[in-house]
Design an enzyme around this catalytic site. Structure first.
Site, mmCIF file in Angstrom:
data_model
loop_
_atom_site.group_PDB
_atom_site.id
_atom_site.type_symbol
_atom_site.label_atom_id
_atom_site.label_comp_id
_atom_site.label_asym_id
_atom_site.label_seq_id
_atom_site.Cartn_x
_atom_site.Cartn_y
_atom_site.Cartn_z
ATOM 1 N N ALA A 110 86.259 52.881 30.176
ATOM 2 C CA ALA A 110 86.855 53.390 28.937
ATOM 3 C C ALA A 110 86.840 52.252 27.926
ATOM 4 O O ALA A 110 87.778 51.462 27.853
ATOM 5 C CB ALA A 110 88.261 53.894 29.192
ATOM 6 N N VAL A 200 84.325 58.986 31.907
ATOM 7 C CA VAL A 200 85.744 59.153 31.576
ATOM 8 C C VAL A 200 85.990 60.387 30.701
ATOM 9 O O VAL A 200 87.079 60.965 30.718
ATOM 10 C CB VAL A 200 86.298 57.877 30.878
ATOM 11 C CG1 VAL A 200 85.746 57.732 29.458
ATOM 12 C CG2 VAL A 200 87.810 57.882 30.845
ATOM 13 N N HIS A 221 72.984 68.468 36.660
ATOM 14 C CA HIS A 221 73.416 68.510 35.263
ATOM 15 C C HIS A 221 73.507 69.960 34.796
ATOM 16 O O HIS A 221 72.546 70.729 34.950
ATOM 17 C CB HIS A 221 72.406 67.739 34.414
ATOM 18 C CG HIS A 221 72.906 67.381 33.048
ATOM 19 N ND1 HIS A 221 73.193 68.327 32.109
ATOM 20 C CD2 HIS A 221 73.158 66.180 32.484
ATOM 21 C CE1 HIS A 221 73.597 67.725 31.000
ATOM 22 N NE2 HIS A 221 73.597 66.413 31.218
ATOM 23 N N THR A 233 64.715 66.238 30.701
ATOM 24 C CA THR A 233 64.588 65.120 29.757
ATOM 25 C C THR A 233 64.445 63.790 30.503
ATOM 26 O O THR A 233 65.131 62.820 30.220
ATOM 27 C CB THR A 233 65.792 65.072 28.796
ATOM 28 O OG1 THR A 233 66.998 65.113 29.573
ATOM 29 C CG2 THR A 233 65.775 66.231 27.824
ATOM 30 N N GLU A 291 70.829 57.123 32.955
ATOM 31 C CA GLU A 291 70.640 58.448 33.546
ATOM 32 C C GLU A 291 69.156 58.685 33.874
ATOM 33 O O GLU A 291 68.825 59.294 34.889
ATOM 34 C CB GLU A 291 71.156 59.529 32.596
ATOM 35 C CG GLU A 291 71.120 60.922 33.176
ATOM 36 C CD GLU A 291 71.717 61.957 32.219
ATOM 37 O OE1 GLU A 291 72.849 62.397 32.462
ATOM 38 O OE2 GLU A 291 71.048 62.319 31.232
ATOM 39 N N ASP A 314 79.818 71.925 31.709
ATOM 40 C CA ASP A 314 80.038 71.732 30.283
ATOM 41 C C ASP A 314 80.472 73.093 29.751
ATOM 42 O O ASP A 314 79.692 74.060 29.809
ATOM 43 C CB ASP A 314 78.730 71.273 29.617
ATOM 44 C CG ASP A 314 78.958 70.882 28.161
ATOM 45 O OD1 ASP A 314 79.860 71.471 27.520
ATOM 46 O OD2 ASP A 314 78.241 70.004 27.680
#
Ligand code: UD2
Ligand code: MN
Length: 342
Positions: A110, A200, A221, A233, A291, A314
């Protein structure tokens, strides 16, 4: 004199024969190797016993012989389970893993304005993440004074590690690899059995437990679940160490969840850090920073367990029918406002 010599010779022969006998016996006897194995098991325990020991006389449902989730794939082509709601029995899982007396380390970064995500992250983790297990959060931040006070459950602790920040979010994100590498080397070897490295800016909404543990664990993902590999990607420039050609690739894994046993995750973060170093020397940054390197690593070092998008959801994607439960989801954030650079 002569009888003394004979006696000496007699004992010498007896000693040599005994030694030969003992070494032959130890080499061939199953009893002896059994004793040896027992010793190994005791040694192993110091580093965490990974045997799937199940206690006797525990009532649980009989396993089904058909696929409990015909709507989704529950196995990779290399036979690693893909963890979905309905594919495991928590009674069985907990009875196995509770015996192992494990500690799970969690790394969370963070830096800068991302400290604002800590309260929800920690509070929701206390409610849902590895409840009933020992958990040790390692929190990297440049703003230790702004770390919120969150009451932690029994057997759970938090260590704050003061960390220098960067004026590029990409750099903050990718530098996690080397920090985790150092943390494992310096602090975790005798402290934890498993590790999860998490973003986070995520919040837990439902159970995330020991079913997620494995040697090397990646998560699918949310945005690339079900899309064709050409659309992933991945890094497509051959000049980068993260390069993956169009005709390769299993899944697109999110950088927000990396897990597994310490030694396996150490190898992963070290390899990615070295590849990032090579890219840096060549003045190239992969499309999605660490990633991209993570996806390259998982392509050639397959994870032993894969977490479904239930673990890396998401909410902007709504709730398709295959999502029976959202365990963790990305917090909506205004990138322009929270990140130090565009
Ligand atoms: C869901 C998911 O898989 N997200 C990945 C994705 O974008 P994200 O948009 O999720 O990346 P992000 O902005 O959340 O950054 C990743 C992480 O770095 C830390 N951070 C970042 C910026 C900052 O100013 N302060 C700070 O502390 C923080 O822990 C954050 O969670 O791509 C990133 C790499 O480009 C990472 O691989 C993320 O894990
Ligand atoms: Mn994120």
């Amino acid at each position: 004199m002569r009888s003394g010599q004979n006696l000496y010779l007699f004992f010498l022969i007896i000693t040599v024969l005994t030694l030969l006998g003992v070494s032959y016996f130890s080499y061939t006897s199953s009893w002896f190797s059994g004793v040896w194995e027992c010793r190994l098991t005791v040694e192993e325990k110091k580093h965490g016993n990974t045997d799937l020991i199940f206690p006797p006389r525990i009532a649980c449902a009989q396993p089904s012989v058909s696929n409990s989730r015909p709507d989704v794939s529950t196995m990779t082509p290399w036979l690693a389970p893909i963890v979905w709601e309905g594919t495991y029995d928590l009674t069985v899982i907990d009875n196995i893993y509770k015996q192992q007396n494990i500690t799970v380390a969690v790394t969370v970064f963070a830096l800068g304005k991302y400290v604002r995500f800590l309260k929800d992250f920690l509070e929701s983790a206390e409610q849902h993440f590895m409840v009933g297990y020992r958990v040790h959060y390692y929190l990297f931040t440049d703003r230790p004074d702004e770390v919120p006070t969150v009451t932690l459950g029994e057997g759970r602790q938090l260590t704050v590690i003061k960390t220098a920040t960067s004026n590029r979010w990409q750099e903050i994100s990718l530098r996690r690899m080397e920090m985790i590498e150092k943390l494992i080397e310096k602090e975790l070897t005798d402290e934890a059995d498993y590790i999860f490295c998490l973003d986070v800016d995520s919040k837990f909404y439902a159970h995330w437990g020991a079913e997620s543990l494995g040697d090397l664990v990646g998560a699918l993902h949310a945005w690339y679940f079900g899309t064709s590999r050409e659309q992933f990607t991945y890094e497509r420039r051959p000049e980068s160490q993260a390069f993956i050609p169009l005709q390769e690739g299993d899944y697109y894994y999110g950088g927000a969840v990396i897990g597994g046993r310490l030694e396996k995750v150490h190898k992963l973060v070290k390899t990615c850090r070295m590849q990032l170093d090579v890219d840096r020397a060549n003045h190239i940054e992969a499309a999605w920073q660490e990633e991209s390197h993570l996806n390259k690593y998982f392509l050639y070092n397959k994870p032993s367990k894969v977490l479904s998008p239930e673990y890396l959801w998401d909410d902007k994607k709504g709730k398709p029918s295959y999502m029976k439960v959202v365990r963790s989801s990305q917090v909506l954030k205004n990138n322009a406002e929270v990140r130090p650079n565009p």
